[in-house]
Every structure is written in structure tokens, then in C-alpha cells.
Scaffold this motif. Structure first.
Motif, PDB file in Angstrom:
ATOM      1  N   ASP A 172       0.847  -1.189   0.000  1.00  0.00           N
ATOM      2  CA  ASP A 172       0.000   0.000   0.000  1.00  0.00           C
ATOM      3  C   ASP A 172       0.883   1.240   0.000  1.00  0.00           C
ATOM      4  N   TYR A 173       0.475   2.251  -0.737  1.00  0.00           N
ATOM      5  CA  TYR A 173       1.317   3.439  -0.861  1.00  0.00           C
ATOM      6  C   TYR A 173       1.626   4.074   0.494  1.00  0.00           C
ATOM      7  N   GLN A 174       0.757   3.868   1.473  1.00  0.00           N
ATOM      8  CA  GLN A 174       1.001   4.444   2.795  1.00  0.00           C
ATOM      9  C   GLN A 174       2.149   3.752   3.530  1.00  0.00           C
ATOM     10  N   ASP A 175       2.554   2.561   3.020  1.00  0.00           N
ATOM     11  CA  ASP A 175       3.659   1.811   3.632  1.00  0.00           C
ATOM     12  C   ASP A 175       4.952   1.935   2.838  1.00  0.00           C
ATOM     13  N   ILE A 176       5.012   2.907   1.946  1.00  0.00           N
ATOM     14  CA  ILE A 176       6.164   3.042   1.062  1.00  0.00           C
ATOM     15  C   ILE A 176       7.457   3.269   1.844  1.00  0.00           C
ATOM     16  N   ASP A 177       7.372   3.907   2.991  1.00  0.00           N
ATOM     17  CA  ASP A 177       8.567   4.190   3.783  1.00  0.00           C
ATOM     18  C   ASP A 177       9.178   2.934   4.397  1.00  0.00           C
ATOM     19  N   LYS A 178       8.456   1.830   4.377  1.00  0.00           N
ATOM     20  CA  LYS A 178       8.974   0.583   4.927  1.00  0.00           C
ATOM     21  C   LYS A 178       9.935  -0.124   3.967  1.00  0.00           C
TER      22      LYS A 178
END
Length: 411
Positions: free
Chosen positions: A39-45
Motif C-alpha cells: 500500500d502506498y502508505q507503507d512506502i517508507d517501509k
């Protein structure tokens, strides 16, 4: 092979409908790759070592993408099959990214072509990541005549992730003096036995050259160097030998080694190695025929593994030490050179190696190459002296990689 598919979908679409809307392309991807849906909201992972593609699943996501601009993988690869207005959104996003200096590419069209393209992009990604953290040892300083071959260490690290490490020649001399003749005698005899002939060089010359090889290799191992470039001519006064044999043997062992402290050429050799797995011949363009598009490349060292046969000679210019006259196989070759202080320009051509020449007034290994592009480049717009040759046609692979990293091709 793992692909992280960073999914951008409008909040108006449920996750289940996203999958069903793109079932054809997603099923095809899963035939060839292990696909992680992120999910784009987890891109920082994700980390820079994760190969990631931006899956533009619907229209209306342009703002979502630009809000995560700093976290986007570079270059940005956008996958859009056209369903749910995905291609329209990808076009807008790609234009916005390029306007801010970020390279981007949209994967769209026939499924078979998309799959093939992903394999190419993955190969480029792995090569680029493998360069990060590589250490190039600069033993001594660049030769004074290489006035157009400088590299800005900081800019090179920022662009490519490589490090140039200065190694004082005194350290080479110290290790050289510690190595005895007896330690290298067997290796000298073995190498001489493999040669087609031994000409000007003496057994004493061979011993000195082999001692130098062992000294340099010790530094390579201690400093964890991936490549080295050697200030060859400064060695002669102190050791009475040249680095030609050392460089040949190191290249055979997969340690990229270049001459004269040439910072740009050693990087070129390193790029070729990580992309193709092949060692290269670093040489002077010694004669150019612009009418026939022929160039004679010559130097006093070449990896012995690249040759069909080799002759042990002395170094051409100084008539000392050990030089290698390699007899190279004829056939397809690629010539490449990365240039400029931040290594963002390059020359690239294919050609045919037609013969091994033997001019008495040139360096020992000499080849004539019939280029498939105008030889006038060397006379009108050259990226310095030394150029790099490897066997086989790798123009598309090298061009793809260098273009993907924002380099400018010089014709």
C-alpha cells in the motif's frame, strides 16, 4: 525475483475491486515474479535495495503520488494497464516527475513486452545497487598528462554510490620490499610456461613484476577494494618495474585494475563488469582512420584470460619491467568510455576486431577495430584518451543502463 508493487488507488475503489479490475496483468506478473503488494502508505517501509514499481491502479491518484515524492523509488517505474483511468493518471504523474528532474517510465502495452521490460529494468537496478559502496583504490595520483580525466570524488559518490580511496605509493613500496624473490619464483615459472614466448624481459624483470603484484593484491585485500587504478610510471623509479603484469593478473581474478591513475576509465571498467560480468581491455586509441572507421587500440597490459595467446614482453615506453602482448580473438567488440568529472557522459560503439597488429612503435597489445559508428568521434569530440573494449555486443545493455542513470551519450 521479487517485485514490490506500490499500489496507488483512489479511495473510491475497494481493494477487492482493484484486484478484479486488473486481474489479467497481475496474474501475468505472478507467473514470472514474486509480487509483494505494498500500500502506498507503507512506502517508507521499503529500502533502496528493494526493487519497486508504482502500480497506478486507478485515476485520481496524482496527488497521492506527489505527496510521497521524496519516498518514491528512483527512477520511477509506473505500471498502468489502462483500466480505471490508470494510464491517464500515469501520464500526468510521469510528466510531473520529469518536470522535477526525476526519470520515469510507464509500463503499458502488450503483456509479453511488459514482462521483458521488467527483466531489463531489474537487471539495471541490481547493477546500480551493486555499485553502491564499491571502493576504487587510487594508488598514487593520476598521470600528469591525463588533464581531461579527473573525477570529483564527492559528485561520483552522490551519483553512483562509489568511493574513490587514495592509497599512497609508499605503502605499495613498503609491501613490495617485504616480499622475497623466493616467494614468487614458482608463480613466475608457471606464468612463463604458459606464454607463447618471452622476448625482451629477463627472469629478474619477471620476479620484480610478480613481487609488485603481490604487494598490490595485499592492499586490495586489506582495504576491501573492488577496483584499483595505478600510477604506473611513478613506480618505475622506486621498484625498477611497471604495473603491467600486476594489472593483468588482478583483472583475471575479477579485481578491476586500470593504468595511469585514470579515474574515469577505471569507473568505466567497473560499470562494464557489474553489468556484463566481463573484464575489459583499457587502451590508447593509437591510430584513427576516419574514412574507413577503423581504430587501432594499444596498451602494454591486458588480462591474460582475455587472450587466445600471450607473449611476455617489456614495457614499450620505458623498455623495462614486464609488458603483456596479448593475441585477442577476432569478432564482435564493444567500446565504451564514461567521462566528465561527475561521470555523467559516455561514448559507446560496437565494432569488429579484425586483426592483432604488431607495430614496433606502439604499446605491446594492439588490435584493429572496424567501428559500426563514425570514427570521427575520436577526432572531433573525444572523452579523453583511454577507452575500454570488451568482447561481444553489449551496446543495448550499456546504453540502457547509462541512460537510466541520467547520462548523456556523446557521438
Amino acid at each position: 525475483m521479487v517485485i514490490n508493487l506500490i499500489t496507488f488507488a483512489s479511495i473510491l475503489h475497494k481493494q477487492a475491486s482493484v484486484r478484479s479490475s486488473h486481474e489479467v496483468i497481475l496474474t501475468e506478473l505472478e507467473k514470472y515474479f514474486t509480487v509483494n503488494f505494498i500500500d502506498y502508505q507503507d512506502i517508507d517501509k521499503l529500502t533502496p535495495n528493494d526493487f519497486s514499481i508504482l502500480f497506478i491502479a486507478t485515476g485520481g491518484v496524482e496527488r497521492l503520488v506527489i505527496q510521497h515524492f521524496e519516498s518514491l523509488p528512483r527512477p520511477a517505474i509506473l505500471l498502468a494497464d489502462g483500466m480505471q483511468n490508470s494510464l491517464a493518471a500515469a501520464l500526468e504523474i510521469s510528466s510531473w516527475l520529469r518536470g522535477r528532474g526525476m526519470r520515469s517510465e510507464i509500463l503499458h502495452g502488450e503483456l509479453s513486452e511488459i514482462i521483458k521490460r521488467i527483466f531489463v529494468l531489474y537487471s539495471n537496478f541490481k547493477a546500480q545497487r551493486s555499485l553502491v559502496g564499491m571502493r576504487i583504490g587510487v594508488m598514487g595520483t593520476p598521470s600528469s598528462w591525463l588533464i581531461a580525466s579527473n573525477v570529483d570524488y564527492l559528485l561520483a559518490k552522490r551519483r553512483w554510490g562509489i568511493e574513490y580511496i587514495d592509497v599512497p605509493l609508499n605503502r605499495v613500496y613498503e609491501y613490495y620490499e617485504q616480499i622475497t624473490d623466493d616467494e614468487v619464483g614458482e608463480a613466475c615459472a608457471s606464468l612463463a610456461g604458459k606464454a607463447l614466448a618471452c622476448r625482451e624481459a629477463t627472469p629478474e624483470d619477471m620476479i620484480k613484476a610478480m613481487r609488485l603484484y603481490h604487494a598490490i593484491k595485499r592492499i586490495v585485500e586489506e582495504d576491501k577494494l573492488s577496483a584499483i587504478t595505478l600510477s604506473c610510471f611513478r613506480l618505475i623509479e622506486q621498484t625498477g618495474t611497471t604495473g603491467c603484469l600486476a594489472l593483468a593478473l588482478l583483472n583475471d581474478e575479477g579485481i578491476i585494475a586500470g593504468c595511469e591513475g585514470d579515474l574515469q576509465s577505471i569507473f568505466s571498467m567497473l560499470v562494464v563488469k557489474v553489468l556484463t560480468g566481463k573484464s575489459t581491455f583499457m587502451a590508447n586509441p593509437s591510430m584513427i582512420n576516419a574514412r574507413t572507421n577503423e581504430v587501432i587500440l594499444a596498451h602494454c597490459t591486458v588480462g591474460i584470460a582475455q587472450t587466445e595467446k600471450f607473449i611476455i614482453r617489456n614495457h614499450f615506453e620505458t623498455e623495462s619491467g614486464i609488458g603483456i602482448q596479448g593475441i585477442l580473438p577476432t569478432g564482435d567488440v564493444t567500446i565504451v568510455k564514461c567521462g566528465s568529472e561527475c561521470l555523467d557522459e559516455y561514448y559507446l560503439s560496437t565494432g569488429t576486431l579484425t586483426e592483432n597488429t604488431n607495430y614496433i612503435n606502439m604499446c605491446r597489445t594492439q588490435v584493429r577495430v572496424k567501428l559500426h559508428s563514425p570514427a570521427e568521434y575520436f577526432l572531433k569530440n573525444p572523452l579523453g584518451n583511454h577507452h575500454i573494449m570488451l568482447h561481444g555486443n553489449y551496446e543495448t545493455m550499456l546504453d540502457e543502463f547509462l541512460q537510466a542513470n541520467g547520462c548523456k551519450r556523446i557521438e
